[in-house]
Design a protein around this motif. Structure first.
Motif, PDB file in Angstrom:
ATOM      1  N   UNK B 369       0.835  -1.210   0.000  1.00  0.00           N
ATOM      2  CA  UNK B 369       0.000   0.000   0.000  1.00  0.00           C
ATOM      3  C   UNK B 369       0.867   1.256   0.000  1.00  0.00           C
ATOM      4  N   UNK B 370       1.908   1.255   0.832  1.00  0.00           N
ATOM      5  CA  UNK B 370       2.789   2.424   0.912  1.00  0.00           C
ATOM      6  C   UNK B 370       3.439   2.708  -0.434  1.00  0.00           C
ATOM      7  N   UNK B 385      -8.297   4.256   2.914  1.00  0.00           N
ATOM      8  CA  UNK B 385      -8.753   5.632   3.092  1.00  0.00           C
ATOM      9  C   UNK B 385      -7.672   6.486   3.740  1.00  0.00           C
ATOM     10  N   UNK B 386      -6.778   5.837   4.506  1.00  0.00           N
ATOM     11  CA  UNK B 386      -5.719   6.592   5.187  1.00  0.00           C
ATOM     12  C   UNK B 386      -4.438   6.686   4.352  1.00  0.00           C
ATOM     13  N   UNK B 387      -4.409   5.984   3.226  1.00  0.00           N
ATOM     14  CA  UNK B 387      -3.173   5.929   2.440  1.00  0.00           C
ATOM     15  C   UNK B 387      -2.918   7.249   1.722  1.00  0.00           C
ATOM     16  N   UNK B 388      -1.679   7.441   1.254  1.00  0.00           N
ATOM     17  CA  UNK B 388      -1.291   8.684   0.577  1.00  0.00           C
ATOM     18  C   UNK B 388      -2.108   8.901  -0.696  1.00  0.00           C
ATOM     19  N   UNK B 389      -2.254   7.850  -1.482  1.00  0.00           N
ATOM     20  CA  UNK B 389      -2.951   7.973  -2.753  1.00  0.00           C
ATOM     21  C   UNK B 389      -4.337   7.354  -2.644  1.00  0.00           C
ATOM     22  N   UNK B 390      -5.055   7.746  -1.589  1.00  0.00           N
ATOM     23  CA  UNK B 390      -6.325   7.097  -1.262  1.00  0.00           C
ATOM     24  C   UNK B 390      -7.279   7.084  -2.446  1.00  0.00           C
TER      25      UNK B 390
END
Lengths: 311, 448
Positions: B369-370, B385-390
């Motif tokens: 994910x990162x 939803x919390x990821x950088x490229x949500x």
């Protein structure tokens, strides 16, 4: 058989014909053994392997199964192979027609004594130093219709779909091949021209022959064996061109630049039809050998007479 | 010099030669020669412990990071059963792995795409059934993605990376200038093409020289027109399966688009490996690009400003009256690890244990994910939803999760010889060198 007989005669010429073999001086024939072993192991064994493979069906994963002449019938009847064959012949022909005259003229020029000749010679020589993979990648970037040379200097003529239109793509491939190989052949010619005795030209000048006449009546005849060597190399070389075209177009668009060596590779290592690829490999070996032997025979260079008798 | 000595010397030379040749041909991956990356483990190098198994992966992008990190964890925890890792470029790998398998020199962990290629390995007995050993891993991933490595109910390959649906990218600034809305149907797409051409901007970028980007078009259109059944019949080897009208109709639509100047001029010379197709999108020379989700990470590197402001992404348009579900997607379901049948028992045990315990556990999924990848794992909505490229990952994740059918790229789904034939014939369709009928005839010959 006649070939073998004649070879012995030629070797035996310096001594008396009967005793020549026994009284031979020079290095022992055993010294040729390492080279022969290398040749047998790295050339003959794989070659035989390919011939055997051409009679099998093998996808590279399991073990080959013997299917007789099945591959040969299939590959020879396929329109793709026939197109590739015609295309190969076209490439061979156009390569010779384009590369031979340009190399000859460049070679003659480089052998002269003109001003700036050495600087220009170095420039002509440069393509020979680059690896063909690098050359192909560089040309592909230069020819990019949107970000290539045409876009950079704002010349619309250069912004063609160079590698995407069948005829253009073939032309581009031929040009890039010529660009990379002409320096080598020009070098051959330069060496050849340098060896022509200057007296010939002096005598011709005294007789009133102009530069044009000297070129046709002295330079060309004296370069006879260089021309044969260079042309044989172009012929056989262009029959097996692979890396440049592979990187430039991968045989595309469609199958517009899919010449036999490329067809062989794509069949073998993309479609994994090792049997079919081996058939084409065998054909290429036979055609290549026939062509170079034939050229030697027709041109009479197997006699290799001196060009400078009486000088 | 005596003749005998010469003979002896020659024989010695020959023996040496044979040896040299034997060494040259026999650098087995398992022997951990030069160039082996020991998984980028924390202790680097292999001073202590021993490498019992090997893995071959592909260079570049998310995967490289993922395999290095996760094998590093394994090697740190199991110094006596380390797994070595080597990387290859895509095309080089596809050729090398085949030769290695045929010669019995394959690595323990074999990287692949599932589908037709893996099926061939299974049929030839090159890879092992690991249903029991990897049950936990298969439980962790989405069933539609795990299916890519399962044949006759037996697991021969397990997912190891992101799902890569094909997405329609667009340049919002270009669309705004031309006053064009994002098309949701094929009719809207065709009228957008006309408007964009009037504004002097190319509608679609496509990397035609690489051939495989063409596949995305025919795959989506065939599915939208006729549903997944049309291509399934081809996979099942039904005689004349390419005669399904869905194929001809999709090809006709492609040629209509070509004739309407739907693609940027000179598209036949554009190569995907130079990312030139993406450059056309972010430089505003083309409005749309149909490409895999994997290009997002390189867009972020090459054009960060554009990704922040201007890049849009959506699903492929519907075809009105078509039989296919508009939620169907195409692309690479995932990449897969298979275990070589010729590996030692020790190597097999290490490899399957790594797969079952580490691949797609929470840490592994987080690394993916990162790096901007879409993990084929259920229930990740909150994490994403919390990821950088949500926004992007969310779209791709939803596409994968909701898709009734996820079609693997046809060049991977088909056997290699049919795949090559497909790419060549499809290129001729895009270049208007052959008609849909000729395409169908040529492709029908590859069946049977």
């Amino acid at each position: 058989m006649t070939v073998a007989v004649r070879t012995t005669e030629r070797v035996g010429r310096p001594g008396s014909a009967s005793g020549a073999a026994r009284r031979r001086t020079g290095p022992a024939p055993w010294l040729a053994l390492p080279a022969l072993a290398f040749f047998a192991f790295f050339a003959l064994v794989p070659l035989l392997g390919v011939v055997v493979l051409s009679f099998t069906s093998w996808d590279g994963l399991g073990s080959p199964t013997f299917i007789g002449a099945g591959n040969w019938g299939r590959i020879l009847a396929e329109p793709l192979t026939q197109r590739a064959t015609v295309l190969s012949l076209v490439v061979v022909l156009l390569s010779v027609l384009f590369q031979a005259p340009v190399s000859l003229l460049l070679g003659v020029f480089m052998a002269g004594r003109q001003r700036y000749r050495e600087v220009l010679s170095i420039l002509y020589f440069l393509p020979l130093l680059f690896s063909s993979a690098a050359v192909a990648i560089a040309f592909r970037s230069l020819l990019d219709p949107n970000f290539g040379l045409g876009a950079a200097i704002g010349l619309d003529v250069l912004s063609q779909d160079w590698l995407g239109k069948p005829h253009l793509a073939l032309g581009v491939c031929l040009f890039v091949i010529a660009w990379s190989f002409i320096p080598f052949h020009a070098l051959l010619y330069q060496a050849g021209v340098r060896q022509i005795p200057v007296q010939l030209y002096e005598a011709a000048t005294l007789d009133g022959a102009g530069a044009w006449r000297q070129f046709w009546s002295i330079t060309i005849p004296q370069l006879r064996y260089t021309i044969i060597t260079s042309t044989t190399l172009i012929l056989v070389g262009s029959l097996t061109y692979f890396d440049l075209i592979f990187i430039l177009t991968q045989g595309g668009p469609g199958d517009a630049t899919r010449i036999l060596p490329l067809d062989m590779y794509l069949r073998g290592f993309r479609s994994f039809d090792m049997g079919g690829a081996s058939v084409i490999a065998t054909i290429l070996v036979v055609v290549g050998l026939t062509m170079s032997l034939g050229l030697n025979r027709v041109s009479g260079s197997h006699r290799m007479e001196s060009q400078q008798e009486g000088l | 010099m005596s003749r005998r000595r010469v003979i002896a010397g020659s024989i010695g030379m020959l023996a040496a030669l044979t040896l040299v040749a034997a060494c040259g041909g026999g650098t087995r991956p398992g022997q951990g020669g030069t160039g082996t990356d020991d998984g980028g483990g924390a202790d680097g190098g292999g001073a202590s412990g021993s490498t019992v198994a090997t893995a071959w992966g592909l260079t570049g992008g998310v995967n490289e990071v993922l395999y290095k990190e996760s094998l590093g964890w394994w090697n740190e925890a199991n110094p006596d059963a380390r797994i070595g890792l080597e990387f290859f470029a895509n095309d080089a790998y596809k050729e090398k792995i085949r030769t290695a398998l045929g010669a019995g020199n394959a690595p323990t962990l074999i990287y692949g795409w599932g589908g037709g290629g893996l099926k061939e390995y299974v049929d030839n007995g090159n890879v092992v059934d690991m249903t029991a050993e990897t049950a936990n891993l298969v439980d962790r991933v989405l069933p539609s993605v795990a299916a890519g490595g399962i044949f006759d109910g037996k697991v021969y390959g397990v997912p190891n990376s992101q799902s890569q649906p094909v997405i329609l990218y667009y340049n919002q600034n270009v669309l705004d200038e031309a006053g064009v809305a994002v098309p949701t149907t094929w009719e809207e797409l065709m009228s957008a093409v006309a408007t964009l051409n009037e504004h002097g901007v190319a509608p679609f970028s496509v990397a035609g020289q690489s051939k495989w980007p063409y596949l995305m078009w025919i795959q989506y259109l065939t599915d939208r027109v006729g549903g997944p059944e049309a291509f399934q019949a081809v996979l099942d080897g039904e005689p004349g399966a390419w005669s399904d009208p869905a194929f001809a109709e999709a090809l006709t639509m492609i040629q209509d688009l070509v004739k309407a100047d739907g693609f940027v001029s000179g598209y036949g010379s554009i190569a995907a490996d130079a990312n030139a197709d993406q450059a056309l999108l972010y430089t505003g020379k083309a409005a749309f690009l149909l490409q895999g989700s994997w290009i997002y990470s390189s867009l972020k590197v090459d054009a960060p400003d554009f990704v922040a402001d201007g890049l849009g992404f959506t699903t492929f348009p519907e075809v009105t009256g078509g039989a296919g579900d508009p939620l169907d997607i195409v692309g690479n379901t995932s990449n897969y690890w298979s275990v070589s049948a010729t590996a030692t028992d020790e190597a097999k045990a290490a490899a399957t244990s790594y797969l079952d315990t580490i691949v797609f556990d929470d840490d592994y999924t987080q690394v993916l994910l990162d790096a901007g990848g879409v993990p084929p794992v259920a229930g990740l909505e909150d994490t994403i939803a919390k990821a950088d490229d949500a926004e992007f990952i969310g779209l791709a994740y939803d596409m994968v999760k909701q898709a009734p059918h996820f079609q693997l790229s046809w060049d991977q789904a088909l056997a290699p010889d049919a795949a090559q034939e497909l790419l060549t014939n499809l290129e001729k369709i895009f270049l208007l060198q052959s008609t849909p009928e000729q395409f169908v005839d040529a492709m029908n010959k590859t069946i049977g």
